[in-house]
Design an enzyme around this catalytic site. Sequence first.
Site, PDB file in Angstrom:
ATOM      1  N   ASP A  96     115.973  19.448   8.079  1.00 24.60           N
ATOM      2  CA  ASP A  96     115.233  18.464   8.532  1.00 24.60           C
ATOM      3  C   ASP A  96     115.359  17.436   7.371  1.00 24.60           C
ATOM      4  O   ASP A  96     115.482  17.836   6.121  1.00 24.60           O
ATOM      5  CB  ASP A  96     114.180  18.798   9.014  1.00 24.60           C
ATOM      6  N   TRP A  97     115.240  16.174   7.514  1.00 24.37           N
ATOM      7  CA  TRP A  97     115.493  14.933   6.732  1.00 24.37           C
ATOM      8  C   TRP A  97     114.089  15.256   5.626  1.00 24.37           C
ATOM      9  O   TRP A  97     113.215  14.764   5.644  1.00 24.37           O
ATOM     10  CB  TRP A  97     115.199  13.607   7.438  1.00 24.37           C
TER      11      TRP A  97
END
Length: 734
Positions: free
Chosen positions: A262-263
């Site tokens: 995930d970012w």
Amino acid sequence: MHLRTASLLAAAGASLAAAEGHQARQATPTGTDAWAAAHSKAAAALARLSQNDKINIVTGVGWDKGPCVGNTPPINAINYPQLCLQDGPTGIRFATSVNAFAPGIQAGSTWDVELIRQRGSYIAAEAKGLGIHVLLGPAPGALGKIPNAGRNWEGFGADPYLQGIASAVTIEAIQAQGVQAVAKHYLANEQERNRETMSSNVDDRTMHELYLWPFADSVHSNVASIMCSYNKLNGTWACENDKILNGILKNELGFPGYVVSDWNAQHSTNAAAINGMDLTMPGSDFNGRNVLWGPALNQAVNNNQVPRSRLDDMVKRILAGWYLLGQDRGYPAINLRANVQANHKENVRAVARDGIVLLKNSGILPLNKPKKIALFGSAAVVNPRGRNACVDRGCNEGALGMGWGSGTVEFPYFVAPADAINERARSDGTQVSVQATDSTSGVSNVASGADVAIVVITANSGEGYITVQGNAGDRVNLDPWHNGNQLVQAVAQASQNVIVVVHSTGPIVLETIQALPNVKAIVWAGLGSQENGNALVDVLYGLVSPSGKLPYTIGKSQSDYGTSVASGNDDFREGLYVDYRHFDSKNIAPRYEFGFGLSYTNFTYSDITVDSTAKAGPATGKTIPGGREDLFETVATVTASITNSGGVEGAEVAQLYITLPSGAPPAPPRQLRGFDKIKLKQGAKGTVTFNLRRKDLSYWDVRTQNWIVPSGSFGIGVGASSRDIRLTGTISAA
Ligand code: NOJ
């Protein structure tokens, strides 16, 4: 012979007719072969890459440095493009001429596999048209164990089986278009509060039977990528967690694709690499700093802190995803401004409409040319500041079409309840007076003389980086927003024929509204996105009979759910007992149970048949994508006849719940293991079919680390909801 008719929306090509076999869906027979071919192409390409190329393939270019939310640089040696990864599960974020699809929770609420498939296919067609290689969806985790958790609306409902089937068909549909799908967020990312610091501490059986379940189905559908989540899992960051990445995902589930972070969910250079992460996104933190791979990974490989073979494995997995989808053979160039809408809005309307759940109706619906309608609520009209006034839909002004956060899309247009009701009223000659505020003053004037008063209320939630009216992603409670209860009370004082319409990201407590005798109908309209008003009118006026069923429980109070947003780590003490599993085991009466939904017609159930070859014991098959092969084999088939015994055409979602044999380890009293939606003309009779896979009859045995079909007699219940079981049978496994 099935007496199914064409879908409610023939023009959209949606059909229920093929739905009956969906539980038997398997990976395409060539699934494993296709991965093998993709991996051998990836291995051949690998040989032509420099170490620098390899580092570039596994490292995003940094936040805000490319056309998409995630980008890697092109690699000329193998004609590998600038890879574009873009949100998300509801359609294409940050694009100008796309459709804002009905959210996952609305799709789950239709229980219509073919509409869900078409939705996935259309989202992917738009992605491909824009040159997006990797679509960051679907989102089967959050599972929805916490009713007010911010992002539940991005997924399909509070049940692993429903999430698993809906994710699997969505992934198949996305990838059939040649777009890589990403199932997210792995694992147990069940709330927004503290999502980047907390640990989800989940016992092994609960992890397998609830949170891992839809990811296993996703892997079985050959999903190209899995996104590891922000949270820790049992004390270790999900993106550097050897147990869940190498151990469970890649080994136990045989996942041949790549794990994307995930970012900014990556926390280390070496541990992330060694423990199973394959691609870092966006490649830096959100300030463009803190680059954990790139040069740092290069150095770690050169120093033998990360084996060269591990870097090669990351690259092969990423390239295999690209080859698997045939993206090496001509793919549109990236252009997020292209118009790719086509006729896809028909699916938005169909999902928005068929996901509407009729909760209460004392004979007031469908409407029949009323002389005057009074319409109340700020949510009856489009946000006066503009339909896309708030970045990532981060406000709750005007009609509600979706929650907020990265899983959103710009609305290309928005038909609010007032728009659609006014249009219909013009052809009926109905007078409409609208009070598009949530204020209780003046209500009686507007309601005066109206034969029906419609009140539109909302509850909203989203991703934690935006706080809306004090709700930091997760909702602070399960009440309607903007004093919705008071507005309904005021209208119910002024009118004897009140219809309450709820647009919401998840359950709200309806007790105040339920107690008002003048509330004659409650329409749970969910999240209809750009088709919010049209879908509502279709149901209010009986153009279709409502056919959605609740994908979660509506409890009488928030505490009845037995779960809440944790303030620190979450120990998942409720174990297997989430949503209806909890209400059932604790004998708590919900207001409206999981799977519930009324219709304008009636359905009668008869003639259950059970045909089983199920054998007790552990799964023994070889590992294929998704787990042991025999877990996905059909071991029992249950059928039942459904008759439309009411006055109009309609569609029924028949559901199958199992009860484990008495000698089996303790388990929830009923667990969803099949559903089939059938459309029937008035008086018609048809057959619903449920194919149970071995996994559907198994529990996870922590001692042997395997799925086991317990011996004894399984209870089978087929019915109209989780608490409206109409037919029972048994399956014995010896
Ligand atoms: C963070 C979200 O959790 C994830 O779902 C999304 O795909 C990325 N941001 C990229 O926007």
